[in-house]
Design a protein around this motif. Structure first.
Motif, PDB file in Angstrom:
ATOM      1  N   MET A  38       0.856  -1.197   0.000  1.00 12.72           N
ATOM      2  CA  MET A  38       0.000   0.000   0.000  1.00 12.72           C
ATOM      3  C   MET A  38       0.881   1.232   0.000  1.00 12.72           C
ATOM      4  O   MET A  38       1.939   1.258   0.620  1.00 12.72           O
ATOM      5  CB  MET A  38      -0.880   0.036   1.245  1.00 12.72           C
ATOM      6  CG  MET A  38      -1.720  -1.216   1.434  1.00 12.72           C
ATOM      7  SD  MET A  38      -3.045  -0.971   2.641  1.00 12.72           S
ATOM      8  CE  MET A  38      -2.190  -0.182   3.989  1.00 12.72           C
ATOM      9  N   ARG A  39       0.398   2.255  -0.694  1.00 10.20           N
ATOM     10  CA  ARG A  39       1.165   3.488  -0.778  1.00 10.20           C
ATOM     11  C   ARG A  39       0.270   4.687  -0.484  1.00 10.20           C
ATOM     12  O   ARG A  39      -0.883   4.739  -0.905  1.00 10.20           O
ATOM     13  CB  ARG A  39       1.768   3.630  -2.182  1.00 10.20           C
ATOM     14  CG  ARG A  39       2.710   4.823  -2.323  1.00 10.20           C
ATOM     15  CD  ARG A  39       3.054   5.076  -3.775  1.00 10.20           C
ATOM     16  NE  ARG A  39       3.822   3.993  -4.366  1.00 10.20           N
ATOM     17  CZ  ARG A  39       5.162   3.954  -4.354  1.00 10.20           C
ATOM     18  NH1 ARG A  39       5.855   4.909  -3.814  1.00 10.20           N
ATOM     19  NH2 ARG A  39       5.783   2.943  -4.924  1.00 10.20           N
ATOM     20  N   CYS A  40       0.848   5.655   0.224  1.00 11.68           N
ATOM     21  CA  CYS A  40       0.155   6.921   0.465  1.00 11.68           C
ATOM     22  C   CYS A  40       0.447   7.873  -0.678  1.00 11.68           C
ATOM     23  O   CYS A  40       1.595   8.056  -1.062  1.00 11.68           O
ATOM     24  CB  CYS A  40       0.623   7.524   1.793  1.00 11.68           C
ATOM     25  SG  CYS A  40       0.055   9.220   1.999  1.00 11.68           S
ATOM     26  N   ASP A  58     -12.329  -2.140   4.285  1.00 14.35           N
ATOM     27  CA  ASP A  58     -12.501  -1.328   3.090  1.00 14.35           C
ATOM     28  C   ASP A  58     -11.351  -0.334   2.998  1.00 14.35           C
ATOM     29  O   ASP A  58     -11.278   0.640   3.745  1.00 14.35           O
ATOM     30  CB  ASP A  58     -13.843  -0.591   3.159  1.00 14.35           C
ATOM     31  CG  ASP A  58     -14.095   0.239   1.916  1.00 14.35           C
ATOM     32  OD1 ASP A  58     -13.186   0.319   1.050  1.00 14.35           O
ATOM     33  OD2 ASP A  58     -15.191   0.804   1.812  1.00 14.35           O
ATOM     34  N   ILE A  59     -10.450  -0.592   2.063  1.00 15.20           N
ATOM     35  CA  ILE A  59      -9.234   0.199   1.938  1.00 15.20           C
ATOM     36  C   ILE A  59      -9.539   1.677   1.678  1.00 15.20           C
ATOM     37  O   ILE A  59      -8.781   2.557   2.045  1.00 15.20           O
ATOM     38  CB  ILE A  59      -8.331  -0.397   0.827  1.00 15.20           C
ATOM     39  CG1 ILE A  59      -6.968   0.295   0.784  1.00 15.20           C
ATOM     40  CG2 ILE A  59      -8.980  -0.348  -0.541  1.00 15.20           C
ATOM     41  CD1 ILE A  59      -6.034  -0.184   1.834  1.00 15.20           C
ATOM     42  N   ASN A  60     -10.700   1.958   1.065  1.00 17.50           N
ATOM     43  CA  ASN A  60     -11.056   3.348   0.779  1.00 17.50           C
ATOM     44  C   ASN A  60     -11.284   4.175   2.034  1.00 17.50           C
ATOM     45  O   ASN A  60     -11.290   5.400   1.990  1.00 17.50           O
ATOM     46  CB  ASN A  60     -12.313   3.399  -0.091  1.00 17.50           C
ATOM     47  CG  ASN A  60     -12.058   2.801  -1.456  1.00 17.50           C
ATOM     48  OD1 ASN A  60     -11.031   3.080  -2.080  1.00 17.50           O
ATOM     49  ND2 ASN A  60     -12.955   1.953  -1.917  1.00 17.50           N
ATOM     50  N   PRO A 105      -1.558   7.480   8.351  1.00 15.05           N
ATOM     51  CA  PRO A 105      -1.407   7.939   9.731  1.00 15.05           C
ATOM     52  C   PRO A 105      -0.463   9.136   9.858  1.00 15.05           C
ATOM     53  O   PRO A 105      -0.506   9.855  10.842  1.00 15.05           O
ATOM     54  CB  PRO A 105      -0.834   6.706  10.456  1.00 15.05           C
ATOM     55  CG  PRO A 105      -0.247   5.838   9.399  1.00 15.05           C
ATOM     56  CD  PRO A 105      -1.020   6.125   8.143  1.00 15.05           C
ATOM     57  N   LYS A 106       0.357   9.356   8.836  1.00 17.30           N
ATOM     58  CA  LYS A 106       1.334  10.455   8.919  1.00 17.30           C
ATOM     59  C   LYS A 106       0.776  11.756   8.368  1.00 17.30           C
ATOM     60  O   LYS A 106       0.930  12.808   8.952  1.00 17.30           O
ATOM     61  CB  LYS A 106       2.610  10.085   8.159  1.00 17.30           C
ATOM     62  CG  LYS A 106       3.301   8.844   8.728  1.00 17.30           C
ATOM     63  CD  LYS A 106       4.576   8.509   7.935  1.00 17.30           C
ATOM     64  CE  LYS A 106       5.241   7.252   8.465  1.00 17.30           C
ATOM     65  NZ  LYS A 106       4.616   5.998   7.984  1.00 17.30           N
ATOM     66  N   CYS A 107       0.122  11.691   7.182  1.00 15.34           N
ATOM     67  CA  CYS A 107      -0.285  12.935   6.530  1.00 15.34           C
ATOM     68  C   CYS A 107      -1.783  12.968   6.212  1.00 15.34           C
ATOM     69  O   CYS A 107      -2.256  13.931   5.617  1.00 15.34           O
ATOM     70  CB  CYS A 107       0.531  13.145   5.251  1.00 15.34           C
ATOM     71  SG  CYS A 107       0.017  12.076   3.896  1.00 15.34           S
ATOM     72  N   LYS A 108      -2.527  11.898   6.594  1.00 13.87           N
ATOM     73  CA  LYS A 108      -3.963  11.781   6.320  1.00 13.87           C
ATOM     74  C   LYS A 108      -4.273  11.689   4.834  1.00 13.87           C
ATOM     75  O   LYS A 108      -5.413  11.853   4.404  1.00 13.87           O
ATOM     76  CB  LYS A 108      -4.772  12.969   6.913  1.00 13.87           C
ATOM     77  CG  LYS A 108      -4.516  13.219   8.380  1.00 13.87           C
ATOM     78  CD  LYS A 108      -5.070  12.092   9.223  1.00 13.87           C
ATOM     79  CE  LYS A 108      -4.719  12.284  10.709  1.00 13.87           C
ATOM     80  NZ  LYS A 108      -4.501  10.993  11.385  1.00 13.87           N
ATOM     81  N   GLY A 109      -3.258  11.434   4.027  1.00 21.76           N
ATOM     82  CA  GLY A 109      -3.452  11.304   2.586  1.00 21.76           C
ATOM     83  C   GLY A 109      -4.183  10.027   2.224  1.00 21.76           C
ATOM     84  O   GLY A 109      -4.426   9.161   3.061  1.00 21.76           O
ATOM     85  N   LYS A 110      -4.512   9.929   0.946  1.00 25.39           N
ATOM     86  CA  LYS A 110      -5.233   8.772   0.445  1.00 25.39           C
ATOM     87  C   LYS A 110      -4.272   7.595   0.292  1.00 25.39           C
ATOM     88  O   LYS A 110      -3.175   7.725  -0.242  1.00 25.39           O
ATOM     89  CB  LYS A 110      -5.856   9.131  -0.907  1.00 25.39           C
ATOM     90  CG  LYS A 110      -6.741   8.061  -1.493  1.00 25.39           C
ATOM     91  CD  LYS A 110      -7.388   8.595  -2.775  1.00 25.39           C
ATOM     92  CE  LYS A 110      -8.009   7.488  -3.616  1.00 25.39           C
ATOM     93  NZ  LYS A 110      -8.940   6.622  -2.919  1.00 25.39           N
TER      94      LYS A 110
END
Ligand SMILES: [Zn+2]
Ligand SMILES: [Zn+2]
Length: 123
Positions: free
Chosen positions: A7-9, A101-103, A108-113
């Motif tokens: 998984m990637r942010c 649900d991955i969506n 946890p660091k930047c609240k990004g998707k």
């Protein structure tokens, strides 16, 4: 068979490499007990001794650590209303189960998707 997620942010480019589910070893209770820390083994053993069908509620499940905020996978037992999650591998904090649900998961660091980049199978 278990599944591996890379998984990637999209915000800070953080990457997680998570093994989820369970492999062939979960067919035997003693192998399941080995996945847990020394101080958790007795509790896990008593939880699964009356379960009859492999993997006896065992799986690596996606969690978030309450202490350090990291997304990780931990060995866990979920049997009806009985639930035990191993503590965080990096800080030993208490973890909580994440939505499958991955969506609904944010970084946890930047609240990004966060999205899944690669999925593979392990066993
Ligand atoms: Zn991020
Ligand atoms: Zn932690």
């Amino acid at each position: 068979m278990g599944v591996n997620y890379i998984m990637r942010c999209h915000g800070c480019k953080a990457i997680w490499d998570l093994n989820l589910g369970y492999g062939l070893m979960a067919g035997e209770r003693k192998n399941i007990i080995k996945c847990f820390r020394a101080q958790s083994k007795a509790r896990v053993k008593s939880m699964i001794e009356e379960a009859t069908v492999p993997p006896y509620g065992f799986a690596y499940r996606m969690c978030r650590c309450d202490e350090c905020g990291e997304i990780l996978s931990v060995p866990s037992i979920v049997l009806g209303d009985k639930k035990f999650l191993e503590s965080c591998p990096s800080c030993h904090g208490q973890v909580v189960l994440l939505d499958e649900d991955i969506n609904k998961i944010s970084c946890p660091k930047c609240k990004g998707k966060v999205t899944i980049e690669t999925t593979s199978i392990w066993d």
